[in-house]
Design a protein around this motif. Structure first.
Motif, mmCIF file in Angstrom:
data_model
loop_
_atom_site.group_PDB
_atom_site.id
_atom_site.type_symbol
_atom_site.label_atom_id
_atom_site.label_comp_id
_atom_site.label_asym_id
_atom_site.label_seq_id
_atom_site.Cartn_x
_atom_site.Cartn_y
_atom_site.Cartn_z
ATOM 1 N N THR A 285 1.034 -0.960 0.054
ATOM 2 C CA THR A 285 0.485 -0.040 -0.246
ATOM 3 C C THR A 285 0.816 1.049 0.529
ATOM 4 O O THR A 285 0.788 2.488 -1.089
ATOM 5 C CB THR A 285 -1.209 0.335 1.192
ATOM 6 O OG1 THR A 285 -1.790 -1.172 1.303
ATOM 7 C CG2 THR A 285 -2.254 1.550 1.198
ATOM 8 N N PRO A 286 1.398 1.332 0.341
ATOM 9 C CA PRO A 286 2.359 2.483 0.987
ATOM 10 C C PRO A 286 3.198 2.987 -0.844
ATOM 11 O O PRO A 286 3.171 3.769 -0.834
ATOM 12 C CB PRO A 286 3.792 1.903 2.293
ATOM 13 C CG PRO A 286 3.032 1.596 2.881
ATOM 14 C CD PRO A 286 2.106 0.604 1.752
ATOM 15 N N LYS A 287 3.814 1.802 -0.495
ATOM 16 C CA LYS A 287 4.554 1.905 -2.498
ATOM 17 C C LYS A 287 3.262 2.282 -3.836
ATOM 18 O O LYS A 287 3.354 3.481 -4.043
ATOM 19 C CB LYS A 287 5.439 0.430 -3.299
ATOM 20 C CG LYS A 287 5.774 1.770 -3.911
ATOM 21 C CD LYS A 287 6.753 -0.469 -4.957
ATOM 22 C CE LYS A 287 7.396 -1.919 -3.275
ATOM 23 N NZ LYS A 287 7.842 -2.875 -4.408
ATOM 24 N N ALA A 288 2.707 2.074 -3.602
ATOM 25 C CA ALA A 288 1.167 1.750 -4.388
ATOM 26 C C ALA A 288 0.782 3.512 -4.453
ATOM 27 O O ALA A 288 1.034 4.204 -5.636
ATOM 28 C CB ALA A 288 0.221 1.168 -4.502
ATOM 29 N N SER A 289 0.452 3.611 -2.916
ATOM 30 C CA SER A 289 0.324 5.105 -2.892
ATOM 31 C C SER A 289 1.352 6.745 -3.010
ATOM 32 O O SER A 289 0.623 6.950 -4.157
ATOM 33 C CB SER A 289 -0.208 5.506 -1.531
ATOM 34 O OG SER A 289 -0.894 4.806 -0.976
ATOM 35 N N HIS A 290 2.335 5.785 -3.172
ATOM 36 C CA HIS A 290 3.252 7.285 -3.710
ATOM 37 C C HIS A 290 3.790 7.060 -5.239
ATOM 38 O O HIS A 290 3.725 8.062 -5.638
ATOM 39 C CB HIS A 290 4.671 6.877 -3.078
ATOM 40 C CG HIS A 290 5.481 7.671 -3.270
ATOM 41 N ND1 HIS A 290 5.903 8.154 -2.532
ATOM 42 C CD2 HIS A 290 6.527 7.175 -4.633
ATOM 43 C CE1 HIS A 290 6.986 9.188 -3.700
ATOM 44 N NE2 HIS A 290 7.752 8.364 -4.369
ATOM 45 N N LEU A 291 3.001 6.275 -5.494
ATOM 46 C CA LEU A 291 3.715 5.988 -6.964
ATOM 47 C C LEU A 291 2.289 6.284 -7.952
ATOM 48 O O LEU A 291 2.494 6.714 -9.416
ATOM 49 C CB LEU A 291 3.611 4.759 -7.469
ATOM 50 C CG LEU A 291 5.488 3.827 -7.199
ATOM 51 C CD1 LEU A 291 5.732 2.886 -7.490
ATOM 52 C CD2 LEU A 291 6.567 5.340 -8.202
ATOM 53 N N GLN A 292 1.237 6.796 -7.313
ATOM 54 C CA GLN A 292 -0.111 6.954 -7.314
ATOM 55 C C GLN A 292 -0.294 8.253 -8.137
ATOM 56 O O GLN A 292 -1.591 8.805 -8.822
ATOM 57 C CB GLN A 292 -1.232 6.188 -7.124
ATOM 58 C CG GLN A 292 -1.699 5.229 -7.613
ATOM 59 C CD GLN A 292 -2.920 4.717 -6.529
ATOM 60 O OE1 GLN A 292 -3.644 5.071 -5.858
ATOM 61 N NE2 GLN A 292 -2.791 2.929 -6.409
ATOM 62 N N HIS A 293 0.576 9.343 -7.397
ATOM 63 C CA HIS A 293 0.756 10.342 -7.625
ATOM 64 C C HIS A 293 1.486 11.100 -9.029
ATOM 65 O O HIS A 293 2.010 10.555 -9.798
ATOM 66 C CB HIS A 293 1.246 11.273 -6.935
ATOM 67 C CG HIS A 293 2.672 11.169 -6.490
ATOM 68 N ND1 HIS A 293 3.117 10.202 -5.803
ATOM 69 C CD2 HIS A 293 3.187 11.738 -6.420
ATOM 70 C CE1 HIS A 293 4.382 10.284 -5.503
ATOM 71 N NE2 HIS A 293 4.570 11.191 -5.891
#
Length: 134
Positions: free
Chosen positions: A126-134
């Motif tokens: 989740t942290p990596k996915a959230s970071h890369l979605q911006h």
């Protein structure tokens, strides 16, 4: 403490992942074991080896099993049927292999229960996915 079994087709990959996870534990002794490769040393998985690994780390707190690829899941499922009666639940994790292992190990080191350890492993991307979605 929750035990962790790392199932991989590759002993080298499993060993490296466990070494990384142990570095994050700063000396805390979490029961983690590897079930990787076949008995003959080839790439693959072996349900009997996985069942033995589960038995080695089993406690009343439970065991979380992390797997690398699809057929490792099938082998782990079979292993749960091969393991004799244990004091504690065996849970297979859909969490990512490396990130899930690190999150599970760190969470287990705090004395968290199997539900919490499994939850942290499953949500480890989740942290990596959230970071890369911006």
């Amino acid at each position: 403490m929750v035990g962790i079994v790392v199932v991989s087709h590759s002993p080298a990959l499993a060993t490296a992942a466990v070494e990384l996870a142990r570095e994050m534990l700063h000396g805390t002794d979490v029961p983690i074991t590897v079930a990787a490769g076949t008995a003959g040393g080839a790439t693959g998985t072996d349900a009997v080896r996985i069942a033995d690994a589960i038995s080695r780390v089993a406690s009343g707190d439970g065991v979380l099993v992390l797997m690398d690829l699809g057929s490792a899941v099938l082998s782990a499922e079979l292993a749960t049927e091969l393991v004799g009666p244990l004091d504690g639940e065996i849970r297979l994790s859909a969490g990512p292999f490396v990130e899930g292992l690190v999150a599970a190990a760190v969470t287990a080191s705090t004395g968290a229960d199997l539900d919490r350890v499994a939850e942290q492993a499953a949500s480890a991307l989740t942290p990596k996915a959230s970071h890369l979605q911006h």
